[in-house]
Design an enzyme around this catalytic site. Structure first.
Site, PDB file in Angstrom:
ATOM      1  N   ASN A   9       0.742  -1.174  -0.181  1.00 34.02           N
ATOM      2  CA  ASN A   9      -0.033  -0.235   0.049  1.00 34.02           C
ATOM      3  C   ASN A   9       0.934   1.121   0.037  1.00 34.02           C
ATOM      4  O   ASN A   9       1.519   1.418   1.096  1.00 34.02           O
ATOM      5  CB  ASN A   9      -0.827  -0.207   1.402  1.00 34.02           C
ATOM      6  CG  ASN A   9      -1.869   1.260   1.189  1.00 34.02           C
ATOM      7  OD1 ASN A   9      -1.868   2.182   0.468  1.00 34.02           O
ATOM      8  ND2 ASN A   9      -2.091   1.417   2.626  1.00 34.02           N
ATOM      9  N   LYS A  11       0.155   4.268  -0.422  1.00 35.16           N
ATOM     10  CA  LYS A  11      -0.488   5.514   0.162  1.00 35.16           C
ATOM     11  C   LYS A  11      -0.228   6.595  -0.904  1.00 35.16           C
ATOM     12  O   LYS A  11      -0.368   6.465  -2.135  1.00 35.16           O
ATOM     13  CB  LYS A  11      -0.121   5.998   1.599  1.00 35.16           C
ATOM     14  CG  LYS A  11       0.018   4.534   2.344  1.00 35.16           C
ATOM     15  CD  LYS A  11       0.247   4.868   3.914  1.00 35.16           C
ATOM     16  CE  LYS A  11      -0.126   3.212   4.515  1.00 35.16           C
ATOM     17  NZ  LYS A  11       0.011   3.736   6.129  1.00 35.16           N
ATOM     18  N   HIS A  95      -9.730   1.187   4.340  1.00 38.85           N
ATOM     19  CA  HIS A  95      -8.395   1.599   5.016  1.00 38.85           C
ATOM     20  C   HIS A  95      -8.676   2.579   6.366  1.00 38.85           C
ATOM     21  O   HIS A  95      -9.488   3.534   6.243  1.00 38.85           O
ATOM     22  CB  HIS A  95      -7.392   2.041   4.130  1.00 38.85           C
ATOM     23  CG  HIS A  95      -5.923   2.261   5.002  1.00 38.85           C
ATOM     24  ND1 HIS A  95      -5.602   3.003   5.642  1.00 38.85           N
ATOM     25  CD2 HIS A  95      -4.929   0.987   4.901  1.00 38.85           C
ATOM     26  CE1 HIS A  95      -4.371   2.823   6.032  1.00 38.85           C
ATOM     27  NE2 HIS A  95      -3.918   1.734   5.533  1.00 38.85           N
ATOM     28  N   GLU A  97      -7.058   4.910   7.148  1.00 30.56           N
ATOM     29  CA  GLU A  97      -6.805   6.236   7.052  1.00 30.56           C
ATOM     30  C   GLU A  97      -7.972   6.907   6.423  1.00 30.56           C
ATOM     31  O   GLU A  97      -8.251   7.871   6.521  1.00 30.56           O
ATOM     32  CB  GLU A  97      -5.422   6.477   6.248  1.00 30.56           C
ATOM     33  CG  GLU A  97      -4.119   6.308   6.948  1.00 30.56           C
ATOM     34  CD  GLU A  97      -2.969   5.766   6.529  1.00 30.56           C
ATOM     35  OE1 GLU A  97      -3.002   5.698   5.204  1.00 30.56           O
ATOM     36  OE2 GLU A  97      -1.973   5.411   7.103  1.00 30.56           O
ATOM     37  N   GLU A 167      -5.641  -4.889  10.599  1.00 28.48           N
ATOM     38  CA  GLU A 167      -4.604  -3.655  10.903  1.00 28.48           C
ATOM     39  C   GLU A 167      -5.049  -2.990  12.043  1.00 28.48           C
ATOM     40  O   GLU A 167      -5.817  -1.771  11.979  1.00 28.48           O
ATOM     41  CB  GLU A 167      -4.492  -2.367   9.520  1.00 28.48           C
ATOM     42  CG  GLU A 167      -4.132  -3.393   8.439  1.00 28.48           C
ATOM     43  CD  GLU A 167      -3.680  -2.340   7.252  1.00 28.48           C
ATOM     44  OE1 GLU A 167      -2.394  -2.698   6.795  1.00 28.48           O
ATOM     45  OE2 GLU A 167      -4.066  -1.215   6.933  1.00 28.48           O
ATOM     46  N   GLY A 173       2.340   2.713  10.922  1.00 27.92           N
ATOM     47  CA  GLY A 173       3.061   3.844  10.696  1.00 27.92           C
ATOM     48  C   GLY A 173       3.905   4.059  11.681  1.00 27.92           C
ATOM     49  O   GLY A 173       4.390   5.042  11.710  1.00 27.92           O
ATOM     50  N   SER A 213       2.893  -1.817  10.456  1.00 30.01           N
ATOM     51  CA  SER A 213       4.676  -1.826  10.577  1.00 30.01           C
ATOM     52  C   SER A 213       5.327  -2.947  10.465  1.00 30.01           C
ATOM     53  O   SER A 213       6.041  -3.423  10.919  1.00 30.01           O
ATOM     54  CB  SER A 213       5.024  -1.223  12.043  1.00 30.01           C
ATOM     55  OG  SER A 213       4.490  -0.023  12.373  1.00 30.01           O
TER      56      SER A 213
HETATM   57  P1  PGA Z   1       2.771   0.655   7.583  1.00 32.89           P
HETATM   58  O1  PGA Z   1       1.288   0.707   6.781  1.00 32.89           O
HETATM   59  O2  PGA Z   1       3.388  -0.602   7.033  1.00 32.89           O
HETATM   60  O3  PGA Z   1       3.356   1.835   7.191  1.00 32.89           O
HETATM   61  O4  PGA Z   1       2.316   0.707   9.075  1.00 32.89           O
HETATM   62  C1  PGA Z   1       0.223  -0.292   6.733  1.00 32.89           C
HETATM   63  C2  PGA Z   1      -0.870   0.057   6.162  1.00 32.89           C
HETATM   64  O5  PGA Z   1      -1.606   1.378   6.531  1.00 32.89           O
HETATM   65  O6  PGA Z   1      -1.551  -0.476   5.152  1.00 32.89           O
END
Ligand code: PGA
Length: 249
Positions: A9, A11, A95, A97, A167, A173, A213
Site C-alpha cells: 500500500n 498510500k 483502510h 486512514e 490492521e 506507521g 509496521s
Molecule cells: P505501515 O502501513 O506498514 O506503514 O504501518 C500499513 C498500512 O497502512 O496498510
C-alpha cells in the site's frame, strides 16, 4: 491451502515515474519466488503505468480506494468501472486512514464491497481497532462490528476470494507491531466471526493479512502464525529491496 499474499500500500507516495522505477528494480528481485501472490497498490495516477510495467510478471495491481457507484456526479471520485477499464484487479476498501480522515463508515465499506463483487474486483477489506479501543478491551467487539456490517448482504460464494487485512490502527506507521501472538489471536477471532457470518467454507478460503509496521525483520515471525496469510505493507513497501525481502521471507 491458502496461498500467501503480500500487498503493497503505497498510500500518497510516488509519482508515476517513481512507481515505474520501483517496478523495474523490484521485478528482478522477486523473479524466482513462487510462494506468494503479490499485489501493488499505487495511487490512482500511477495505476496505468504500473499495470503496463508489471505485464506478464504475475504481479497484480490494486487501487487504494474507489466509490461504490459505477458513475455519477461525484467530483474527484473513481468508480469500479474505471478501475476495471485500466486493468485493476484488486481494491483496498476501508483502510483506517480513509475511515479516520475521510469519514468512511462501516456502511460505506459494505456498499463498496458489494460494488467490488458486482464489478469483479477483489476487495482487500481493512479492519482493526484503535489504541483506545484495545485499551478498553473492546478489540473483539470492534472487529465483530466491522465484519458484521462489512459482510451484510454478501453471498458466501462471492466472499471466498475476499482478502481481509487486520490492521490495528495503533500499529500503522508507528513502528509498533502487534506481537505475532496478539495478531494470531485477532486473526483467529476474525476467522471465527466470518465463519459465523458466511459459513466455514468462505472463512477457510478468505485470506487474512496482517498490516501495521510490517518490516523485513518481523515478517517471518508474523507469517509463521497459522491464521496469518500474508501482509499488507505500507512504509516498508516503498523500497524495492525491503519489499522484496518481505515477499521472500
Ligand atoms: P505501515 O502501513 O506498514 O506503514 O504501518 C500499513 C498500512 O497502512 O496498510
Amino acid at each position: 491451502m491458502r496461498k500467501p499474499l503480500i500487498a503493497a500500500n503505497w498510500k500518497m507516495y510516488k509519482t508515476s515515474q517513481q512507481a515505474e522505477e520501483f517496478v523495474k528494480a523490484f521485478l528482478p528481485l522477486i523473479a524466482n519466488q513462487q510462494r506468494d501472490e503479490i499485489v501493488l497498490c499505487p495511487s490512482a495516477t500511477s495505476l496505468s503505468t504500473v499495470i503496463a510495467a508489471v505485464k506478464d510478471s504475475g504481479v497484480a495491481v490494486g487501487a487504494q480506494n474507489m466509490h461504490y457507484a459505477e458513475e455519477g456526479a461525484f467530483t474527484g471520485e473513481i468508480s469500479p468501472l474505471m478501475l476495471k477499464a485500466v486493468g485493476v484487479t484488486h481494491v483496498i476498501i476501508g483502510h483506517s486512514e480513509r475511515r479516520q480522515y475521510f469519514g468512511e463508515t462501516d456502511e460505506m465499506v459494505n456498499q463498496k464491497i458489494l460494488s467490488a463483487v458486482k464489478n469483479k474486483l477483489t476487495p482487500i477489506i481493512c479492519i482493526g481497532e484503535t489504541l483506545e479501543e484495545r485499551e478498553a478491551d473492546k478489540t473483539k467487539e470492534v472487529l465483530l462490528r466491522q465484519c458484521q456490517i462489512a459482510f451484510k448482504a454478501v453471498v458466501p460464494e462471492d466472499a471466498e476470494s475476499f482478502i481481509v487485512a487486520y490492521e490495528p490502527v495503533w500499529a500503522i506507521g508507528t513502528g509498533r507491531t502487534a506481537t505475532p501472538e496478539m495478531a494470531g489471536l485477532a486473526h483467529f477471532h476474525i476467522r471465527s466471526q466470518i465463519a459465523r457470518l458466511l459459513g466455514r467454507k468462505a472463512a477457510d478460503s478468505i485470506r487474512i493479512l496482517y498490516g501495521g509496521s510490517v518490516k523485513p525483520d518481523n515478517a517471518s515471525a508474523l507469517s509463521n502464525q497459522p491464521e496469518i496469510d500474508g501482509a499488507l505493507v505500507g512504509g516498508a513497501s516503498l523500497d524495492p529491496v525491503s519489499f522484496s525481502k518481505i515477499v521472500d521471507y
